[in-house]
Write a protein that holds these residues in place. Structure first.
Motif, PDB file in Angstrom:
ATOM      1  N   ARG A 295       0.813  -1.088  -0.092  1.00  0.00           N
ATOM      2  CA  ARG A 295       0.026   0.149  -0.066  1.00  0.00           C
ATOM      3  C   ARG A 295       0.824   1.180   0.094  1.00  0.00           C
ATOM      4  O   ARG A 295       2.190   1.157   0.310  1.00  0.00           O
TER       5      ARG A 295
ATOM      6  N   PHE B 245      -3.105  -2.631  -2.912  1.00  0.00           N
ATOM      7  CA  PHE B 245      -4.280  -1.695  -2.632  1.00  0.00           C
ATOM      8  C   PHE B 245      -3.738  -0.708  -3.826  1.00  0.00           C
ATOM      9  O   PHE B 245      -2.989   0.216  -3.503  1.00  0.00           O
TER      10      PHE B 245
ATOM     11  N   ASP C 297      -5.069   2.254  -4.993  1.00  0.00           N
ATOM     12  CA  ASP C 297      -5.865   3.457  -4.592  1.00  0.00           C
ATOM     13  C   ASP C 297      -5.221   4.638  -4.969  1.00  0.00           C
ATOM     14  O   ASP C 297      -4.156   4.739  -4.737  1.00  0.00           O
TER      15      ASP C 297
ATOM     16  N   LEU D 119     -10.769   0.168   2.948  1.00  0.00           N
ATOM     17  CA  LEU D 119      -9.394  -0.336   2.624  1.00  0.00           C
ATOM     18  C   LEU D 119      -8.689  -0.473   4.222  1.00  0.00           C
ATOM     19  O   LEU D 119      -8.024  -1.533   4.432  1.00  0.00           O
TER      20      LEU D 119
END
Length: 373
Positions: free
Chosen positions: A70, A121, A123, A205
């Motif tokens: 992440r 992740f 994002d 998340l």
């Protein structure tokens, strides 16, 4: 935190670099946090090397059941490689960049065959090298905030980190469109292209990360996955497939500018906009990117990375990569002067020269068996 992960990695001489990527265990989860939030976690050579070493350790650690990667800061997972550092290195010969890419590509190869669930992740911003450390993983999660892309042609370069292989496998010619335009893609578009697997709301998340500490990746991700919104790219498939087939960049632009199609004016406007976007890119990069996508079909990831390494070293030695970074990031005048300036001036021989063998400089990747355990 710095002391903890420095102890895990056991490389005291490189401890400063580890502040840029943090490693920790929570329950049965190994967590990698890219930690350059001011640079949207742009990847450096030290970060790639530290990740490669730690992932190998966790592959052998029975206490780690899965890995999560992440980004810190909330703006994105990773905005790509540190191109300012690459620019400075090019002015000094480009040798450090060649070494960085070799290590980065080894990391991409490791991730692609990782023996445990590798959860990414994806994002916020996920560009270039950020795609390399996420889209080769086994559990790839996008959100409503995802803005993904391989924007290399904008800076006089071509998709790498295995991106040519990933995009060559996308439905129809959608990957060709994404590679040549460098367009930012939504999470739904990433799912359509085959660059991601699951859609999870960004606000959940953190909760999912906690669940991964004790649950299997399949169980945890299954509970949080939602239906993705429609992909805009999928809805443009008619004109994309009609215009991007073939191996001739000039013909692709001609088709884009003349497209009418059954969808009427909207499709024609979208196609014309794509043509204008591509026309502003480095002509050399556009032609070499197209050739890369065609040549990579049927190759393994390791073979694709070897081809991208050849191409990348040729771009390090040429004018457009340096000029593109200067125009977009260093001077920010947004007016690159490409050499050559038009597609017509980039000959077939010019394109093929980017794929010529490197001799003793070829990329050496360990076998999956020895590199991943």
């Amino acid at each position: 935190m710095a002391g903890k992960h420095a102890e895990e990695v056991s490389e005291p001489a490189a401890e400063v670099l580890f502040d840029e990527v943090l490693f920790e265990k929570r329950g049965r989860l190994g967590i990698v946090t890219l930690n350059r939030p001011a640079a949207v976690n742009a990847l450096t050579a030290g970060m790639a090397s530290a990740m490669l070493k730690q992932l190998k350790r966790w592959a052998d650690d029975d206490a780690v059941a899965a890995v999560l990667v992440r980004g810190a800061g909330g703006r994105g997972l990773c905005a790509g490689g540190d191109i300012v550092a690459i620019y400075r290195d090019m002015l000094d010969g480009g040798h450090a960049t060649a070494d960085f890419w070799a290590e980065e590509y080894r990391l991409n190869s490791l991730i692609s065959g990782y023996p445990k669930p590798y959860v990414a992740f994806m994002d916020g911003l996920v560009l270039g090298g950020g795609v390399g450390i996420s889209a080769h993983g086994s559990v790839r999660i996008v959100t409503e905030r995802t803005r993904m892309g391989m924007p290399e042609t904008t800076i006089g370069f071509v998709p790498d980190v295995g991106g040519t292989l990933l995009l060559s496998r996308s439905p129809g010619e959608s990957g060709t469109h994404a590679a040549l335009t460098g367009a930012h893609l939504s999470g739904a578009d990433a799912l359509f292209l085959g660059l991601a697997d699951h859609f999870v709301a960004s606000g959940r998340l953190a909760e999912l990360a906690v669940a991964l500490e004790s649950e299997t990746a399949d169980a945890a991700v299954g509970r949080f996955t939602e239906q993705a919104p429609p992909s805009a790219l999928a809805q443009q498939q008619e004109w994309i497939d009609a215009c991007y087939s073939g191996d001739d960049a000039e013909e692709i632009l001609r088709r884009l500018r003349s497209f009418e199609g059954e969808s009427g004016g909207e499709g024609a406007r979208e196609a014309a906009g794509a043509a204008d976007t591509i026309a502003a890119k480095s002509p050399t990069a556009v032609k070499v990117a197209l050739e890369s996508l065609r040549r990579v079909r049927g190759l393994s990831l390791e073979e694709a990375l070897g081809q991208e390494y050849r191409v990348g070293l040729r771009f390090l030695a040429g004018p457009d990569f340096r000029e593109g970074i200067r125009a977009q990031v260093v001077d920010k005048d947004r007016t690159p002067h490409w050499q050559p300036a038009t597609l017509a001036e980039v000959s077939r021989d010019d394109v093929e020269s980017y794929f010529a063998p490197l001799g003793g400089r070829e990329l050496k990747l360990a076998s999956k068996e020895s590199d991943h355990v």
